[in-house]
Design a protein around this motif. Sequence first.
Motif, PDB file in Angstrom:
ATOM      1  N   PRO A 203      -2.586  -4.315   1.660  1.00 41.50           N
ATOM      2  CA  PRO A 203      -2.560  -5.024   2.839  1.00 41.50           C
ATOM      3  C   PRO A 203      -3.758  -4.934   3.885  1.00 41.50           C
ATOM      4  O   PRO A 203      -4.016  -3.717   4.143  1.00 41.50           O
ATOM      5  CB  PRO A 203      -1.086  -4.316   3.540  1.00 41.50           C
ATOM      6  CG  PRO A 203      -0.480  -3.797   2.264  1.00 41.50           C
ATOM      7  CD  PRO A 203      -1.541  -3.555   1.456  1.00 41.50           C
ATOM      8  N   VAL A 204      -4.190  -6.024   4.593  1.00 43.84           N
ATOM      9  CA  VAL A 204      -5.223  -5.897   5.636  1.00 43.84           C
ATOM     10  C   VAL A 204      -4.488  -6.065   6.886  1.00 43.84           C
ATOM     11  O   VAL A 204      -3.909  -7.250   7.374  1.00 43.84           O
ATOM     12  CB  VAL A 204      -6.248  -6.879   5.106  1.00 43.84           C
ATOM     13  CG1 VAL A 204      -6.979  -7.127   6.398  1.00 43.84           C
ATOM     14  CG2 VAL A 204      -6.848  -6.718   3.927  1.00 43.84           C
TER      15      VAL A 204
ATOM     16  N   ASP B 127      -4.017  -0.863   5.237  1.00 45.02           N
ATOM     17  CA  ASP B 127      -2.650  -0.220   5.346  1.00 45.02           C
ATOM     18  C   ASP B 127      -2.459   0.467   3.814  1.00 45.02           C
ATOM     19  O   ASP B 127      -2.337  -0.460   2.905  1.00 45.02           O
ATOM     20  CB  ASP B 127      -1.661  -1.138   5.630  1.00 45.02           C
ATOM     21  CG  ASP B 127      -0.243  -0.522   5.542  1.00 45.02           C
ATOM     22  OD1 ASP B 127      -0.478   0.821   5.645  1.00 45.02           O
ATOM     23  OD2 ASP B 127       0.590  -1.032   6.046  1.00 45.02           O
ATOM     24  N   LEU B 128      -2.659   1.745   3.611  1.00 41.37           N
ATOM     25  CA  LEU B 128      -2.460   2.371   2.472  1.00 41.37           C
ATOM     26  C   LEU B 128      -0.933   2.960   2.610  1.00 41.37           C
ATOM     27  O   LEU B 128      -0.829   3.907   1.656  1.00 41.37           O
ATOM     28  CB  LEU B 128      -3.496   3.336   2.307  1.00 41.37           C
ATOM     29  CG  LEU B 128      -4.950   2.914   2.049  1.00 41.37           C
ATOM     30  CD1 LEU B 128      -5.850   3.886   1.762  1.00 41.37           C
ATOM     31  CD2 LEU B 128      -5.212   1.471   1.245  1.00 41.37           C
ATOM     32  N   GLY B 129      -0.003   2.579   3.230  1.00 40.05           N
ATOM     33  CA  GLY B 129       1.203   3.119   3.577  1.00 40.05           C
ATOM     34  C   GLY B 129       1.144   4.277   4.450  1.00 40.05           C
ATOM     35  O   GLY B 129       1.204   4.095   5.556  1.00 40.05           O
ATOM     36  N   ALA B 130       0.875   5.671   3.872  1.00 35.63           N
ATOM     37  CA  ALA B 130       0.981   6.865   4.938  1.00 35.63           C
ATOM     38  C   ALA B 130      -0.364   7.010   5.665  1.00 35.63           C
ATOM     39  O   ALA B 130      -0.369   7.437   6.664  1.00 35.63           O
ATOM     40  CB  ALA B 130       1.215   7.806   4.147  1.00 35.63           C
ATOM     41  N   ASP B 131      -1.505   6.251   5.063  1.00 36.69           N
ATOM     42  CA  ASP B 131      -2.773   6.212   5.724  1.00 36.69           C
ATOM     43  C   ASP B 131      -3.391   4.603   5.915  1.00 36.69           C
ATOM     44  O   ASP B 131      -3.044   3.900   5.604  1.00 36.69           O
ATOM     45  CB  ASP B 131      -3.691   6.685   4.749  1.00 36.69           C
ATOM     46  CG  ASP B 131      -3.486   8.292   4.199  1.00 36.69           C
ATOM     47  OD1 ASP B 131      -2.847   8.834   5.076  1.00 36.69           O
ATOM     48  OD2 ASP B 131      -3.429   8.446   3.082  1.00 36.69           O
ATOM     49  N   THR B 132      -4.071   4.847   7.016  1.00 35.19           N
ATOM     50  CA  THR B 132      -4.968   3.802   7.587  1.00 35.19           C
ATOM     51  C   THR B 132      -6.385   3.964   6.927  1.00 35.19           C
ATOM     52  O   THR B 132      -6.553   4.970   7.208  1.00 35.19           O
ATOM     53  CB  THR B 132      -4.865   3.372   9.076  1.00 35.19           C
ATOM     54  OG1 THR B 132      -3.559   3.177   9.245  1.00 35.19           O
ATOM     55  CG2 THR B 132      -5.713   2.231   9.426  1.00 35.19           C
ATOM     56  N   ALA B 133      -6.931   2.947   6.302  1.00 39.39           N
ATOM     57  CA  ALA B 133      -8.212   3.071   5.739  1.00 39.39           C
ATOM     58  C   ALA B 133      -9.279   1.747   6.280  1.00 39.39           C
ATOM     59  O   ALA B 133      -8.618   0.991   6.756  1.00 39.39           O
ATOM     60  CB  ALA B 133      -8.297   3.443   4.347  1.00 39.39           C
ATOM     61  N   HIS B 134     -10.443   1.770   5.818  1.00 38.87           N
ATOM     62  CA  HIS B 134     -11.318   0.900   6.155  1.00 38.87           C
ATOM     63  C   HIS B 134     -12.180   0.598   5.064  1.00 38.87           C
ATOM     64  O   HIS B 134     -12.576   1.345   4.234  1.00 38.87           O
ATOM     65  CB  HIS B 134     -12.249   1.257   7.183  1.00 38.87           C
ATOM     66  CG  HIS B 134     -11.345   1.738   8.545  1.00 38.87           C
ATOM     67  ND1 HIS B 134     -11.120   0.753   9.503  1.00 38.87           N
ATOM     68  CD2 HIS B 134     -10.885   2.865   8.999  1.00 38.87           C
ATOM     69  CE1 HIS B 134     -10.313   1.401  10.399  1.00 38.87           C
ATOM     70  NE2 HIS B 134     -10.339   2.806   9.931  1.00 38.87           N
ATOM     71  N   ALA B 135     -12.578  -0.770   4.785  1.00 33.99           N
ATOM     72  CA  ALA B 135     -13.697  -1.298   3.733  1.00 33.99           C
ATOM     73  C   ALA B 135     -14.567  -2.131   4.395  1.00 33.99           C
ATOM     74  O   ALA B 135     -14.349  -2.895   5.292  1.00 33.99           O
ATOM     75  CB  ALA B 135     -12.778  -2.047   2.738  1.00 33.99           C
TER      76      ALA B 135
ATOM     77  N   GLY C 269       0.868  -1.175  -0.081  1.00 36.45           N
ATOM     78  CA  GLY C 269      -0.056   0.081  -0.098  1.00 36.45           C
ATOM     79  C   GLY C 269       0.846   1.191   0.034  1.00 36.45           C
ATOM     80  O   GLY C 269       0.147   2.388  -0.007  1.00 36.45           O
ATOM     81  N   ALA C 270       2.349   1.200  -0.056  1.00 36.16           N
ATOM     82  CA  ALA C 270       3.023   2.267   0.196  1.00 36.16           C
ATOM     83  C   ALA C 270       2.895   3.212  -1.153  1.00 36.16           C
ATOM     84  O   ALA C 270       2.973   2.504  -2.348  1.00 36.16           O
ATOM     85  CB  ALA C 270       4.466   1.972   0.320  1.00 36.16           C
TER      86      ALA C 270
END
Length: 417
Positions: free
Chosen positions: A117-118, A146-154, A23-24
Amino acid sequence: MKRRARSAALLLLLAAAPVPGAGADLDTLRALTYNIYYGGQDHDPVFGRDEEWLGVIRTLDPDLLFVEEANGWLPSEQDLLAAYVESLNASFPSEAPYAGFIGAAPAFHVAIVTRLPVLDFEAFGEVRVGEELIDISHVFTHATLDLGADTAHAIGVHFKSGAARADREREARALLAILETLPPEETVWIGGDFNSYSPDDLVPGGGLEPDYAGGALPADVKGWEPAGYLRNEGYEDAYRSSHPSTPGYTQNTLSFLPPGTMGPVQRVDFLFRSPGSAWRLDSAEPVTGAPGDIASDHYAVSATYVHRPWTGVGEVAARAAAPASLRIAPHPAGAGSRLSYTLPRSGPVRLLLFSPSGRLLATLADRSDPAGTHEIVLDPAAAGARGLPPGVYFLRFESDRSAETARFIWLGGDEDR
């Protein structure tokens, strides 16, 4: 809020090991939601269609995929999740590999397949909201990304089908309770089959209404609470934001049409993104045509997001003021409640009051306002809607630059007491 799966057997995780750092530096994200109809396997009225719906996914090459009706995908069934993940990975050998995650339900499972990445995964068979324990008919799934610089949710959803509007309303409140547990600065994507409409599509004469003559169920049967509640929280409806004047029906597809119908009649599949996200919508489309015409009874919906952080004082200010941000206080509303909204620039404004069935009840305001925040008394009787009974209603804000619909609860005015 306390959360738990219906039972230990109803929470299952299947995943290939995500690629570390996949995700980086991600700057574009493609999302897709797809109800594949009974696991994408043989079922009336179309047989032998697994290559068709897989073809839809391969064509779109999504980074994040929500799958509804993932029947047969559990290891205790036909273990199809592992097989389909392997097939997709073989189609994209140079990409980070997909991993699959599934929440089991009594009828229709919900899966999330992603090459991001989860960090964590959970499924919800029931959710406690206050004193009420709400059953989730088809299970909700939640992956932390894991989006690299960010954490997100699905969050993958499949709201209860059929004439079960009250159940879908309860499930919608359960979804809001889940969202309240997530950090507000982290992006949330929600995708799935809502089995209901959006209030934005129900304005009479707006050109977006379901094709009732073609077989779509009436709005008071299907309801609009799941999408309406999210819109009321500021979530962005990907398709409607990209296509404000095109219906975008997603069901039924050409091979699954009921007798006597001529084409898709309703938009019930949605991708939403949380407000204030640096992941900005670039485009969104229903995936119509071949091979989707025979792949499922639903067309998939895709959306592309581009990561552009908000920069500069002017842009941040415009971001804050762009939506009308309808607010009613106190709420639930009654005599003395006031409605406020914010305009980024001067221009014409209309505020319309609609019944639960989508009937226009009154025009509360039709005027031109300067830029800034404005407030009016919420007084349906003064606008011609005397004797408005207590219940749920919708307010529609329209300007020359935006439109917004908000749901509210009316307790009754002085003339009703």
